[in-house]
Write a protein that holds these residues in place. Structure first.
Motif, PDB file in Angstrom:
ATOM      1  N   ASN A   2       0.781  -1.246   0.237  1.00 47.90           N
ATOM      2  CA  ASN A   2       0.063   0.039   0.111  1.00 47.90           C
ATOM      3  C   ASN A   2       0.809   1.325  -0.148  1.00 47.90           C
ATOM      4  OD1 ASN A   2      -2.511  -1.365   0.050  1.00 47.90           O
ATOM      5  ND2 ASN A   2      -2.620  -1.249   2.205  1.00 47.90           N
ATOM      6  N   LEU A   3       2.085   1.333   0.874  1.00 47.54           N
ATOM      7  CA  LEU A   3       2.851   2.316   0.796  1.00 47.54           C
ATOM      8  C   LEU A   3       3.352   2.694  -0.484  1.00 47.54           C
ATOM      9  CD1 LEU A   3       4.207   4.489   2.549  1.00 47.54           C
ATOM     10  CD2 LEU A   3       6.081   2.977   3.065  1.00 47.54           C
ATOM     11  N   LEU A   4       3.821   1.613  -1.339  1.00 44.01           N
ATOM     12  CA  LEU A   4       4.703   1.616  -2.394  1.00 44.01           C
ATOM     13  C   LEU A   4       3.524   2.355  -3.679  1.00 44.01           C
ATOM     14  CD1 LEU A   4       6.728  -1.248  -2.835  1.00 44.01           C
ATOM     15  CD2 LEU A   4       7.405   0.710  -2.357  1.00 44.01           C
ATOM     16  N   HIS A  11       8.464  12.591   2.330  1.00 46.60           N
ATOM     17  CA  HIS A  11       9.864  11.983   2.576  1.00 46.60           C
ATOM     18  C   HIS A  11      10.055  10.849   1.687  1.00 46.60           C
ATOM     19  CE1 HIS A  11      13.875  11.345   4.069  1.00 46.60           C
ATOM     20  NE2 HIS A  11      13.544  10.243   4.466  1.00 46.60           N
ATOM     21  N   TYR A  12       9.313   9.822   1.948  1.00 45.80           N
ATOM     22  CA  TYR A  12       9.299   8.614   0.917  1.00 45.80           C
ATOM     23  C   TYR A  12       9.334   8.868  -0.483  1.00 45.80           C
ATOM     24  CZ  TYR A  12       9.544   6.008   5.517  1.00 45.80           C
ATOM     25  OH  TYR A  12       9.784   5.690   6.810  1.00 45.80           O
ATOM     26  N   VAL A  13       8.376   9.569  -0.796  1.00 45.98           N
ATOM     27  CA  VAL A  13       8.207  10.024  -2.405  1.00 45.98           C
ATOM     28  C   VAL A  13       9.433  10.721  -2.706  1.00 45.98           C
ATOM     29  CG1 VAL A  13       7.119  11.544  -3.893  1.00 45.98           C
ATOM     30  CG2 VAL A  13       5.567  10.214  -1.910  1.00 45.98           C
ATOM     31  N   GLU A  14      10.142  11.421  -1.992  1.00 44.25           N
ATOM     32  CA  GLU A  14      11.293  12.055  -2.657  1.00 44.25           C
ATOM     33  C   GLU A  14      12.535  11.155  -2.575  1.00 44.25           C
ATOM     34  OE1 GLU A  14      12.003  15.053   0.134  1.00 44.25           O
ATOM     35  OE2 GLU A  14      10.344  16.508  -0.258  1.00 44.25           O
ATOM     36  N   ILE A  15      12.773  10.323  -1.316  1.00 44.14           N
ATOM     37  CA  ILE A  15      13.363   9.191  -1.647  1.00 44.14           C
ATOM     38  C   ILE A  15      13.489   8.348  -2.562  1.00 44.14           C
ATOM     39  CG2 ILE A  15      14.247   7.053  -0.445  1.00 44.14           C
ATOM     40  CD1 ILE A  15      15.418   9.396   0.886  1.00 44.14           C
ATOM     41  N   PHE A  16      12.256   8.191  -3.250  1.00 43.56           N
ATOM     42  CA  PHE A  16      12.104   7.051  -4.442  1.00 43.56           C
ATOM     43  C   PHE A  16      12.784   7.872  -5.814  1.00 43.56           C
ATOM     44  CE2 PHE A  16       9.940   3.966  -1.931  1.00 43.56           C
ATOM     45  CZ  PHE A  16       9.904   2.849  -3.266  1.00 43.56           C
ATOM     46  N   GLN A  17      13.001   8.992  -5.600  1.00 45.99           N
ATOM     47  CA  GLN A  17      13.357   9.669  -6.916  1.00 45.99           C
ATOM     48  C   GLN A  17      15.120   9.320  -6.909  1.00 45.99           C
ATOM     49  OE1 GLN A  17      10.881  10.907  -8.746  1.00 45.99           O
ATOM     50  NE2 GLN A  17       9.766  10.554  -6.994  1.00 45.99           N
ATOM     51  N   THR A  18      15.615   9.083  -5.935  1.00 43.19           N
ATOM     52  CA  THR A  18      17.040   8.831  -5.927  1.00 43.19           C
ATOM     53  C   THR A  18      17.615   7.456  -5.813  1.00 43.19           C
ATOM     54  OG1 THR A  18      17.176   9.315  -3.458  1.00 43.19           O
ATOM     55  CG2 THR A  18      17.250  11.226  -4.944  1.00 43.19           C
ATOM     56  N   MET A  19      16.735   6.665  -5.494  1.00 45.51           N
ATOM     57  CA  MET A  19      17.081   5.251  -5.226  1.00 45.51           C
ATOM     58  C   MET A  19      16.457   3.949  -6.031  1.00 45.51           C
ATOM     59  SD  MET A  19      16.904   4.823  -1.188  1.00 45.51           S
ATOM     60  CE  MET A  19      17.931   5.934   0.093  1.00 45.51           C
ATOM     61  N   THR A  20      17.020   3.037  -6.287  1.00 48.22           N
ATOM     62  CA  THR A  20      16.098   1.889  -7.052  1.00 48.22           C
ATOM     63  C   THR A  20      15.199   1.412  -6.156  1.00 48.22           C
ATOM     64  OG1 THR A  20      17.589   0.233  -6.003  1.00 48.22           O
ATOM     65  CG2 THR A  20      18.404   1.190  -8.085  1.00 48.22           C
ATOM     66  N   TYR A  36      15.325   0.918   2.662  1.00 46.82           N
ATOM     67  CA  TYR A  36      15.358   2.178   3.431  1.00 46.82           C
ATOM     68  C   TYR A  36      14.232   2.357   4.322  1.00 46.82           C
ATOM     69  CZ  TYR A  36      15.764   7.226   4.373  1.00 46.82           C
ATOM     70  OH  TYR A  36      15.799   8.408   5.044  1.00 46.82           O
ATOM     71  N   ILE A  37      13.059   2.036   3.824  1.00 48.74           N
ATOM     72  CA  ILE A  37      11.858   2.275   4.448  1.00 48.74           C
ATOM     73  C   ILE A  37      11.869   1.322   5.682  1.00 48.74           C
ATOM     74  CG2 ILE A  37       9.324   1.628   4.402  1.00 48.74           C
ATOM     75  CD1 ILE A  37       9.413   2.899   1.311  1.00 48.74           C
ATOM     76  N   ASP A  56       3.925   6.045  -5.641  1.00 49.74           N
ATOM     77  CA  ASP A  56       3.615   6.030  -7.121  1.00 49.74           C
ATOM     78  C   ASP A  56       2.663   6.973  -7.570  1.00 49.74           C
ATOM     79  OD1 ASP A  56       4.333   4.786  -9.580  1.00 49.74           O
ATOM     80  OD2 ASP A  56       2.176   4.204  -9.543  1.00 49.74           O
ATOM     81  N   ILE A  57       1.606   6.819  -6.623  1.00 48.88           N
ATOM     82  CA  ILE A  57       0.284   7.656  -6.924  1.00 48.88           C
ATOM     83  C   ILE A  57       0.753   9.164  -6.763  1.00 48.88           C
ATOM     84  CG2 ILE A  57      -1.885   8.599  -6.262  1.00 48.88           C
ATOM     85  CD1 ILE A  57      -2.284   5.558  -5.269  1.00 48.88           C
ATOM     86  N   LEU A  58       1.776   9.331  -5.429  1.00 52.54           N
ATOM     87  CA  LEU A  58       1.752  10.955  -5.110  1.00 52.54           C
ATOM     88  C   LEU A  58       3.034  11.382  -6.220  1.00 52.54           C
ATOM     89  CD1 LEU A  58       1.430  10.474  -1.352  1.00 52.54           C
ATOM     90  CD2 LEU A  58      -0.404  11.740  -2.706  1.00 52.54           C
ATOM     91  N   SER A  59       3.887  10.482  -6.679  1.00 53.97           N
ATOM     92  CA  SER A  59       4.997  11.119  -7.390  1.00 53.97           C
ATOM     93  C   SER A  59       4.683  11.489  -8.582  1.00 53.97           C
ATOM     94  CB  SER A  59       5.960   9.885  -7.418  1.00 53.97           C
ATOM     95  OG  SER A  59       5.487   8.636  -8.420  1.00 53.97           O
ATOM     96  N   ARG A  60       3.389  11.112  -9.101  1.00 61.11           N
ATOM     97  CA  ARG A  60       2.768  11.855 -10.322  1.00 61.11           C
ATOM     98  C   ARG A  60       2.276  12.971 -10.299  1.00 61.11           C
ATOM     99  NH1 ARG A  60       2.602   6.968 -13.566  1.00 61.11           N
ATOM    100  NH2 ARG A  60       2.671   5.122 -12.279  1.00 61.11           N
TER     101      ARG A  60
END
Length: 705
Positions: free
Chosen positions: A586-588, A640-649, A656-657, A592-596
């Motif tokens: 659910n978090l992922l 914060h997790y949304v931002e993290i996903f922009q820089t990591m695989t 990390y989570i 994904d939704i918010l990163s758009r």
């Protein structure tokens, strides 16, 4: 040339036993194919490298076909990990690869080493273009690459199983209830259950081989004499020579017995007491006729009497008339199903194979090497595709083991393996029978089990022996392990009944037996398993229990838990429904939704965001969730997790989570912590596998540095 299983100088087949190093062999042969000479060899003193006759191939000129997606991913990982180690041998850290790479490098010249480095670096850079896949993925690529020949849309999708079943069931319902088919369906259903017809339809629609075989089945497809010879092979009659000698002194019984037996030979079999309706059948005492009486009993039963009775030609005609009507029904459903797929711009696995078979003769291929793993799971149609993928210069290599052919229910045909390896396609057939992973005692037991099971029946003449697996004794690789290991049969008995079962007079099942046996080992009650008991005491991994399906895993886990023994299941039907996996999923989805950065979230999107906030990762209270629903303002941690996903695989971000949310510490307060942790790490592994399947590239320069 002495046997070199890694050589690319010839096309050949390998019959490889379990644990004999198929992947090891195939990965080294792949390296040799990239280089175009035998860099890896088995005997460097006696075998040449053939560096002067180079036939190098780019990664897209080598086709490697495996049976499953998981096997394809593993194979690709093994191959390009080996490539990386050759480029930089320090990566192998004194493992088995390090030794074989070192030996290979010591047996080539300096300029050849430079060539190896240059060629493999390029191959590593181009690894995403490699053709290591299942037969279906390979065929789909052929179709999409030759869309003009296939006359098919390149953007088509593979239909999902649940969607396919829904469409098929709708088509079946409409076809069976079509007013034009009313008489046809009624006639079929008089003798055949519609449940059987439903299963037949599913197989007919989804299996080209079955469909072709079914269409070729008609009244004239087998003559009467051949049919009778087949019956004799399938249901052999006992030899009566000794019985005839035993009856020599009793002319009445001799005559009766001969008539009785000859009726079977003439396919006019009748029961013992009906050989002559006008004469009472003689008795056949066991003590007086110990050789004849057992034969009489064996023949005088309903099964053999039915098989060897006269053929009712009228019933046979009715039967094949029914077959024609069923073919009509199946044909209607298949036409409608194909039309529906076309309308949806989708394709199924069966169509992928049939369409590829149709166009492959017209496709120009440039494949220099084709390798097929688990070849025993191939069927005739798939092998025809493989053969047509070869050009005059293609080197073909297959490896398999007829004993491991277990996928006949999915269309695998062992006779294809046995036929193919004896054709002119291959220069030779080699055998790999040295097992590298098991102890000698285990292998000896396996050999004793398989040898009698796989004995050929010399009486079979019409039924091809190609339908039989071949016995192959496995020998232990490490001679120090020749006498090690143990193999015991655990028989379910009253000995392993619990107190409650004894009181209720219940039967012990296999899971009770296993649970009790594991409990005894855990409590050090078996001297020969003291080393395992110590592992359990130290809370280390100690015992693995392997199932052929996941349905019984959780039941055994509960039985072990009742005995105070912790167990984890590696797979279960409810993996994605567990709290811990559902939380991270659910978090992922929310990330994904918010990163758009959508302007407004729909109901489904809001569901996932709320699910993430309620999770044991974000742990938002009801007030925060209510505030979000009113204002669309999500928590700082989630952003914060949304931002993290922009820089990591993906896998890095998930790890990390886990650490940032102290998720392991949270579940330490729950029951069954070991299983929950195992599920979380399994999810992390799946993320890594997903990354690998997306063919992530690593710059070869970084490897060198």
């Amino acid at each position: 040339m002495n046997l070199n299983k890694f050589t690319i100088q010839k096309s050949f087949a390998i019959s490889a036993g379990a644990g004999s190093g198929k992947t090891y062999t195939l990965s080294r042969r792949y390296i040799n194919a990239l280089l175009g000479f035998d860099y890896f060899r088995e005997d460097y003193k006696r075998q040449e490298s053939y560096f002067s006759e180079l036939k190098p191939a780019k990664v897209n000129e080598i086709v490697t076909i495996t049976y499953t997606e998981a096997a394809a991913l593993e194979m690709k990982g093994r191959i390009f990990e080996l490539v990386a180690k050759i480029i930089n041998p320090s990566l192998s850290q004194e493992d088995g690869d390090f030794k074989s790479i070192k030996e290979a490098n010591e047996n080539i010249k300096e300029e050849e080493r430079d060539y190896v480095q240059k060629t493999l670096k390029q191959a590593y850079t181009d690894s995403s273009n490699s053709k290591i896949s299942t037969i279906h993925s390979y065929c789909l690529n052929i179709i999409k690459s030759n869309a003009d020949i296939a006359r098919i849309d390149t953007k088509l999708d593979i239909i999902k199983d649940d969607e396919k079943q829904k469409i098929l069931q709708d088509i079946i319902f409409d076809t069976l209830n079509d007013e034009n088919n009313k008489e046809l369906v009624l006639d079929i259903s008089k003798d055949i259950s519609m449940f059987f017809i439903n299963n037949l339809i599913n197989k007919y629609v989804s299996n080209t081989k079955f469909r072709n075989d079914y269409y070729s089945f008609h009244e004239g497809s087998i003559d009467s004499n051949t049919y009778k010879e087949l019956i004799k092979e399938l249901y052999p009659l006992p030899n009566i020579d000794d019985a005839l000698v035993e009856l020599q002194e009793d002319s009445l019984r001799l005559k009766w017995f001969e008539d009785f037996y000859n009726n079977f030979l003439n396919f006019e079999a009748v029961a013992w007491n009906k050989v002559d309706e006008n004469v009472k059948a003689p008795s056949m005492g066991e003590k007086k006729f110990p050789l004849t009486n057992p034969i009489k009993i064996e023949l005088d039963n309903s099964a053999l009497l039915s098989v060897y009775s006269s053929v009712d030609t009228e019933k046979e005609t009715d039967f094949f008339a029914k077959i024609i009507k069923i073919k009509d029904l199946l044909g209607q459903i298949k036409v409608k199903y194909d039309a529906k797929l076309t309308a949806l711009n989708k394709i199924d696995f069966d169509t992928i194979i049939t369409k590829t078979l149709e166009i492959i003769p017209q496709v120009k291929t440039n494949f220099k090497y084709i390798m097929v793993d688990e070849f025993q799971d191939t069927n005739a149609v798939q092998f025809e595709i493989v053969k047509n993928s070869c050009n005059s210069d293609t080197n073909l290599f297959v490896v398999g083991d007829s004993k491991q052919s277990i996928y006949s229910f999915q269309g695998a045909e062992i006779e294809v393996f046995n036929d193919a390896i004896h054709t002119s396609l291959f220069d030779s057939i080699e055998e790999m029978s040295t097992n590298h992973r098991s102890d000698g005692v285990v292998l000896d037991t396996i050999n004793k089990i398989f040898n009698p099971l796989l004995q050929k029946d010399e009486n079979l003449k019409l039924i091809k022996p190609n339908y039989e697996a071949q016995a192959q004794d496995l020998s232990v690789f490490n001679k120090e392990r020749a006498t090690k290991g143990s193999f015991k049969y655990l028989i379910t008995s009253q000995e392993y009944q619990t107190k409650e079962q004894k009181e209720l007079n219940e039967q012990t099942n296999e899971l009770d037996t296993i649970a009790q046996f594991v409990s005894e080992i855990s409590n050090a009650q078996h001297e020969e398993y003291k080393h395992i008991s110590r592992l359990i005491k130290n809370k280390e991994k100690a015992i693995a229990i392997i199932f052929d399906s996941s349905t019984k895993m959780l039941e055994l886990k509960q039985k072990l838990r009742a005995k105070g023994i912790t167990a984890k299941v590696s797979a279960s039907d409810n993996f994605y429904y567990t709290k811990e996996v559902n939380d991270i999923f659910n978090l992922l989805k929310a990330i994904d939704i918010l990163s758009r950065k959508p302007q407004k979230l729909n109901a489904t999107q809001r569901y996932y965001v709320v699910g993430a906030m309620r999770s044991n990762i974000l742990r938002c209270d009801d007030n925060s969730i209510e505030e979000y629903l009113d204002t669309n303002q999500v928590s700082d941690k989630l952003m914060h997790y949304v931002e993290i996903f922009q820089t990591m695989t993906l896998s890095q971000a998930v790890k990390y989570i886990y650490d940032d949310a102290n998720i392991m510490g949270v579940y330490a307060h729950y029951d069954d912590i070991e299983q929950r942790v195992a599920n979380l790490y399994k999810f992390l592994t799946l993320c890594k596998d997903y990354e690998d399947s997306r063919e992530c590239k690593i710059n070869c320069v970084n490897l060198k540095n």
